[in-house]
Motif scaffolding. Structure first.
Motif, PDB file in Angstrom:
ATOM      1  N   SER A 104       4.908   9.495  -3.148  1.00 29.27           N
ATOM      2  CA  SER A 104       3.832   8.959  -2.385  1.00 29.27           C
ATOM      3  C   SER A 104       2.607   8.338  -2.847  1.00 29.27           C
ATOM      4  CB  SER A 104       3.588  10.325  -1.318  1.00 29.27           C
ATOM      5  OG  SER A 104       2.786  11.400  -1.993  1.00 29.27           O
ATOM      6  N   LEU A 105       1.664   7.830  -2.348  1.00 30.88           N
ATOM      7  CA  LEU A 105       0.467   7.416  -2.520  1.00 30.88           C
ATOM      8  C   LEU A 105      -0.446   7.342  -1.612  1.00 30.88           C
ATOM      9  CD1 LEU A 105       0.585   3.554  -3.507  1.00 30.88           C
ATOM     10  CD2 LEU A 105       2.568   4.642  -2.612  1.00 30.88           C
ATOM     11  N   ASP A 106      -1.814   7.376  -1.902  1.00 33.28           N
ATOM     12  CA  ASP A 106      -2.824   7.118  -0.722  1.00 33.28           C
ATOM     13  C   ASP A 106      -3.514   5.638  -0.880  1.00 33.28           C
ATOM     14  OD1 ASP A 106      -2.253   9.603   0.152  1.00 33.28           O
ATOM     15  OD2 ASP A 106      -3.671  10.585  -1.227  1.00 33.28           O
ATOM     16  N   ALA A 107      -3.646   5.266   0.391  1.00 34.10           N
ATOM     17  CA  ALA A 107      -4.374   3.935   0.146  1.00 34.10           C
ATOM     18  C   ALA A 107      -5.530   3.974   1.313  1.00 34.10           C
ATOM     19  CB  ALA A 107      -3.304   3.003   0.585  1.00 34.10           C
ATOM     20  N   ASP A 108      -6.711   3.121   0.980  1.00 40.90           N
ATOM     21  CA  ASP A 108      -7.722   3.080   1.986  1.00 40.90           C
ATOM     22  C   ASP A 108      -7.500   1.971   2.926  1.00 40.90           C
ATOM     23  OD1 ASP A 108      -9.719   4.734   0.292  1.00 40.90           O
ATOM     24  OD2 ASP A 108      -9.539   3.399  -1.214  1.00 40.90           O
ATOM     25  N   ALA A 109      -6.596   1.193   2.665  1.00 43.85           N
ATOM     26  CA  ALA A 109      -6.181  -0.195   3.628  1.00 43.85           C
ATOM     27  C   ALA A 109      -4.861  -0.365   3.582  1.00 43.85           C
ATOM     28  CB  ALA A 109      -7.257  -0.992   3.735  1.00 43.85           C
ATOM     29  N   VAL A 110      -4.052  -0.708   4.700  1.00 42.36           N
ATOM     30  CA  VAL A 110      -2.772  -1.464   4.366  1.00 42.36           C
ATOM     31  C   VAL A 110      -2.524  -2.286   5.123  1.00 42.36           C
ATOM     32  CG1 VAL A 110      -0.311  -0.722   4.929  1.00 42.36           C
ATOM     33  CG2 VAL A 110      -1.824   1.140   3.975  1.00 42.36           C
ATOM     34  N   CYS A 111      -1.805  -3.363   4.424  1.00 42.06           N
ATOM     35  CA  CYS A 111      -1.217  -4.522   5.227  1.00 42.06           C
ATOM     36  C   CYS A 111       0.404  -4.389   5.104  1.00 42.06           C
ATOM     37  CB  CYS A 111      -1.557  -5.873   4.186  1.00 42.06           C
ATOM     38  SG  CYS A 111      -1.060  -7.297   5.080  1.00 42.06           S
ATOM     39  N   ILE A 112       0.839  -4.321   6.328  1.00 41.26           N
ATOM     40  CA  ILE A 112       2.214  -4.398   6.517  1.00 41.26           C
ATOM     41  C   ILE A 112       2.777  -5.772   6.665  1.00 41.26           C
ATOM     42  CG2 ILE A 112       4.425  -3.345   7.726  1.00 41.26           C
ATOM     43  CD1 ILE A 112       2.257  -1.289   8.713  1.00 41.26           C
ATOM     44  N   ALA A 113       3.706  -6.405   5.845  1.00 42.03           N
ATOM     45  CA  ALA A 113       4.288  -7.625   5.796  1.00 42.03           C
ATOM     46  C   ALA A 113       5.709  -7.550   6.021  1.00 42.03           C
ATOM     47  CB  ALA A 113       3.768  -8.585   4.649  1.00 42.03           C
ATOM     48  N   LEU A 114       6.110  -6.854   7.093  1.00 44.33           N
ATOM     49  CA  LEU A 114       7.625  -6.439   7.050  1.00 44.33           C
ATOM     50  C   LEU A 114       7.853  -7.183   8.599  1.00 44.33           C
ATOM     51  CD1 LEU A 114       7.931  -2.920   6.261  1.00 44.33           C
ATOM     52  CD2 LEU A 114       8.493  -4.824   4.777  1.00 44.33           C
ATOM     53  N   LEU A 172      -6.002  -1.364   8.762  1.00 45.34           N
ATOM     54  CA  LEU A 172      -4.699  -1.663   9.250  1.00 45.34           C
ATOM     55  C   LEU A 172      -4.446  -3.058   9.555  1.00 45.34           C
ATOM     56  CD1 LEU A 172      -1.590  -0.770   8.941  1.00 45.34           C
ATOM     57  CD2 LEU A 172      -2.045  -0.469  11.394  1.00 45.34           C
ATOM     58  N   ALA A 173      -3.297  -3.850   8.925  1.00 44.00           N
ATOM     59  CA  ALA A 173      -3.284  -5.374   9.216  1.00 44.00           C
ATOM     60  C   ALA A 173      -1.939  -5.530   9.162  1.00 44.00           C
ATOM     61  CB  ALA A 173      -4.212  -6.298   8.267  1.00 44.00           C
ATOM     62  N   ILE A 174      -1.276  -6.509   9.873  1.00 43.26           N
ATOM     63  CA  ILE A 174       0.222  -7.045   9.953  1.00 43.26           C
ATOM     64  C   ILE A 174       0.171  -8.602   9.604  1.00 43.26           C
ATOM     65  CG2 ILE A 174       0.909  -5.243  11.107  1.00 43.26           C
ATOM     66  CD1 ILE A 174       0.572  -6.804  13.616  1.00 43.26           C
ATOM     67  N   ALA A 175       1.375  -9.070   8.821  1.00 43.38           N
ATOM     68  CA  ALA A 175       1.516 -10.310   8.613  1.00 43.38           C
ATOM     69  C   ALA A 175       2.961 -10.542   8.733  1.00 43.38           C
ATOM     70  CB  ALA A 175       0.974 -10.778   7.266  1.00 43.38           C
ATOM     71  N   GLY A 176       3.440 -11.659   9.010  1.00 43.89           N
ATOM     72  CA  GLY A 176       4.725 -12.182   8.739  1.00 43.89           C
ATOM     73  C   GLY A 176       4.850 -13.287   9.974  1.00 43.89           C
ATOM     74  N   ASN A 177       6.294 -13.499  10.233  1.00 40.41           N
ATOM     75  CA  ASN A 177       6.572 -14.770  10.982  1.00 40.41           C
ATOM     76  C   ASN A 177       6.879 -14.218  12.303  1.00 40.41           C
ATOM     77  OD1 ASN A 177       9.234 -13.244  10.842  1.00 40.41           O
ATOM     78  ND2 ASN A 177      10.388 -14.845  10.009  1.00 40.41           N
ATOM     79  N   ALA A 178       6.682 -12.998  12.754  1.00 35.07           N
ATOM     80  CA  ALA A 178       6.921 -12.467  14.104  1.00 35.07           C
ATOM     81  C   ALA A 178       5.754 -12.979  15.179  1.00 35.07           C
ATOM     82  CB  ALA A 178       7.069 -10.976  13.971  1.00 35.07           C
ATOM     83  N   TYR A 179       4.736 -13.500  14.527  1.00 38.24           N
ATOM     84  CA  TYR A 179       3.569 -13.480  15.543  1.00 38.24           C
ATOM     85  C   TYR A 179       2.915 -14.823  15.784  1.00 38.24           C
ATOM     86  CZ  TYR A 179       3.819  -9.075  13.199  1.00 38.24           C
ATOM     87  OH  TYR A 179       4.398  -7.747  12.875  1.00 38.24           O
ATOM     88  N   HIS A 180       2.699 -15.803  15.100  1.00 41.84           N
ATOM     89  CA  HIS A 180       2.090 -16.970  15.225  1.00 41.84           C
ATOM     90  C   HIS A 180       2.980 -18.145  14.693  1.00 41.84           C
ATOM     91  CE1 HIS A 180      -1.296 -15.532  17.743  1.00 41.84           C
ATOM     92  NE2 HIS A 180      -1.515 -14.763  16.975  1.00 41.84           N
ATOM     93  N   GLY A 181       4.208 -17.873  14.280  1.00 45.05           N
ATOM     94  CA  GLY A 181       4.858 -19.147  13.538  1.00 45.05           C
ATOM     95  C   GLY A 181       5.720 -18.805  12.735  1.00 45.05           C
ATOM     96  N   VAL A 182       6.981 -19.457  12.634  1.00 39.79           N
ATOM     97  CA  VAL A 182       7.968 -18.802  11.764  1.00 39.79           C
ATOM     98  C   VAL A 182       8.052 -19.596  10.197  1.00 39.79           C
ATOM     99  CG1 VAL A 182       9.347 -18.185  13.527  1.00 39.79           C
ATOM    100  CG2 VAL A 182       9.752 -20.372  12.601  1.00 39.79           C
ATOM    101  N   GLY A 183       7.291 -20.568  10.181  1.00 38.03           N
ATOM    102  CA  GLY A 183       7.384 -21.428   9.075  1.00 38.03           C
ATOM    103  C   GLY A 183       6.626 -20.920   7.641  1.00 38.03           C
ATOM    104  N   ILE A 184       6.714 -21.512   6.523  1.00 37.51           N
ATOM    105  CA  ILE A 184       5.899 -20.959   5.563  1.00 37.51           C
ATOM    106  C   ILE A 184       4.486 -21.160   5.471  1.00 37.51           C
ATOM    107  CG2 ILE A 184       5.578 -21.300   3.102  1.00 37.51           C
ATOM    108  CD1 ILE A 184       8.593 -21.780   2.898  1.00 37.51           C
TER     109      ILE A 184
END
Length: 486
Positions: free
Chosen positions: A286-296, A450-462
């Motif tokens: 396990s590890l601890d983080a002050d902030a996390v970005c989930i890019a899944l 906490l933040a999220i990123a990826g192709n699920a939200y505002h566009g699927v392209g690179i």
């Protein structure tokens, strides 16, 4: 005592720990942005990737003079975020455009490849002379499309499916023979469910502003060459790299500090801990983080947040995914009777074939195959054929060749072929998608670290994924700069 005080003052504050979960293009871009923009903010970034490589669906196989793309083969430059990143990374000179002499594409009707009419923009014509000449549509179908100019606009610009919109404005043939196959190559989606508002909002806007999609396209065509330069997609906007798209992944990895990336690190749990996050890994670490970005993918993000943020997790689960398959095939040029005088072709679902599309890779981009050889790339999947992902490589190869041999008049078998499966890789922007995303963003906006990123939200392209990552990293850096942050 004096020495003790001196030692205490000499101690420096431990750097804040920021963790990115997921090593696809979104995760890499987020880690790069956090590292670059956070360099003066006492910040340490870690990227956790469950697999043994980063890049996600982006992968380039370089073998015996062939450059074979396992996932996407290019990105569009009209959305600036990918091109701007390439400039920042110093790899702009490695970019290349598509073959300027072959900027046309085909569509299957029966056993023939028919050129997509000149100036056809995804689902509607910009040239009536080209529409009249094309054998892609029947005469009743052409007449119905032309009548779009007389169809009254809908009273309000509310969301509707791609099928509903095209059938309402342009008719069945425009939908079945053009819109469905063209859009399938972008979203691999069920057109009965695909949200026009989330994917092609300009068509709804044009209907409201001009009263007709064709009228809007004709007006825009007079002002820009983008809509009329060729048949099919706007190929002048497509960019790749001389050595394949993985060049972008490699450049991002080079820019990250050593030990930033931790491969084969599967995250099994995520929970709040002392104002930050506790990240559980397979194997008991396990590890601890002050902030996390989930890019899944959103459903995997939902799994990690199910306990700590159940309402957000439920909203994320509402975004479905489909899988795709790409197959690279190598032939001697003399095996293929078709002139291959274009970029490739798309296949309407009404044709009943397994193929969604095929790219003539060694024609589309220079240097993808040795002299005398041809590299093709076929695509399978779609909402009705997800079972194909369970087939063996040999079975998939046979399915692909059944279609290609007939459509391109190929004799014999390929020298070799490579199958690449991408299960649950394409987010589906179903009706109501924008409302779901608004709900998700409202919920996650309540948690500054906490933040999220990826192709699920505002566009699927690179470019969309890179932009998503940039917005996610900006949010976390803003949190880090708060007076009360760790």
């Amino acid at each position: 005592m004096l020495e003790t005080i001196k030692n205490q003052h000499s101690k420096t504050k431990n750097p804040s720990q920021f963790v990115v979960i997921g090593g696809g293009i979104s995760g890499l871009a987020a880690a790069y942005r956090l590292t670059t923009d956070g360099v003066d903010h006492d910040l340490q970034v870690r990227l956790l990737e469950a697999g043994d490589r980063v890049g996600g669906v982006i992968g380039t196989r370089r073998e015996d003079g062939f450059i074979m793309e396992e996932g996407p083969d290019c990105f569009i430059s009209s959305k600036p975020w990918a091109l701007d990143l390439c400039r920042e990374l110093g790899i702009e000179d490695d970019l290349e455009g598509t073959n300027t002499e072959m900027r046309k594409s085909f569509i299957v009707r029966g056993k023939r490849l028919l050129p997509i009419p000149e100036g056809f923009y995804l689902l509607a014509p910009t040239s009536f002379s080209a529409l009249l000449k094309t054998p892609v549509f029947s005469w009743p179908g052409k007449l119905r499309m032309a009548m779009e100019l007389l169809i009254p606009r809908k009273r309000e610009a509310s969301d509707e499916s791609l099928e509903q919109f095209v059938m309402r404005r342009l008719g069945r043939e425009a939908f079945e023979r053009m819109a469905q196959p063209m859009v399938a190559g972008i979203y691999t989606a069920d057109p009965k469910k695909l949200s026009v508002q989330a994917t092609f909002p300009q068509f709804l806007e044009w209907e409201q502003e001009y009263g007709s999609v064709i009228r809007a396209l004709l007006k825009q065509g007079k002002e820009s060459t983008d809509l009329s330069e060729s048949s099919g997609p706007r190929y002048s906007l497509f960019l790749s790299f001389k050595d394949g798209l993985h060049t972008l992944v490699e450049a991002l990895v080079r820019k990250l500090p050593n030990e930033t990336i931790r491969p084969t690190a599967t995250v099994t749990g995520l929970s709040r801990a002392d104002g930050g996050w506790r990240i559980e890994l397979s194997g008991g670490d396990s590890l601890d983080a002050d902030a996390v970005c989930i890019a899944l993918p959103s459903m995997k993000t939902a799994e990690l947040l199910a306990d700590s943020m159940p309402e957000l997790a439920r909203a994320l689960k509402e975004i479905p995914y489909l899988g795709t398959i790409s197959v690279n095939l190598i032939f001697d040029r003399k095996q293929i009777a078709h002139p291959l005088d274009g970029m490739g072709f798309v296949v309407p679902a009404v044709e009943g074939r397994a193929l969604l599309a095929c790219t003539f890779s060694s024609i589309k981009f220079f240097g993808r195959a040795p002299e005398g050889k041809v590299l093709l790339r076929a695509f399978l999947g779609g909402p009705e054929r997800q079972n194909l992902l369970e087939q063996t490589d040999e079975e998939i190869g046979e399915i692909v060749m059944n279609d290609l041999a007939e459509l391109l008049d190929i004799s014999g078998s390929p020298d070799r072929f490579h199958v690449h499966r991408h299960p649950a890789s394409m987010a589906q922007y179903h009706l109501g998608h924008l409302d779901r995303i608004a709900r998700i963003e409202s919920l996650i906006g309540e948690v500054p670290n906490l933040a999220i990123a990826g192709n699920a939200y505002h566009g699927v392209g690179i470019p969309d994924c890179i932009h998503s990552a940039q917005k996610a990293s900006a949010k976390l850096l803003q949190f880090h700069q708060r007076p009360d942050s760790p």
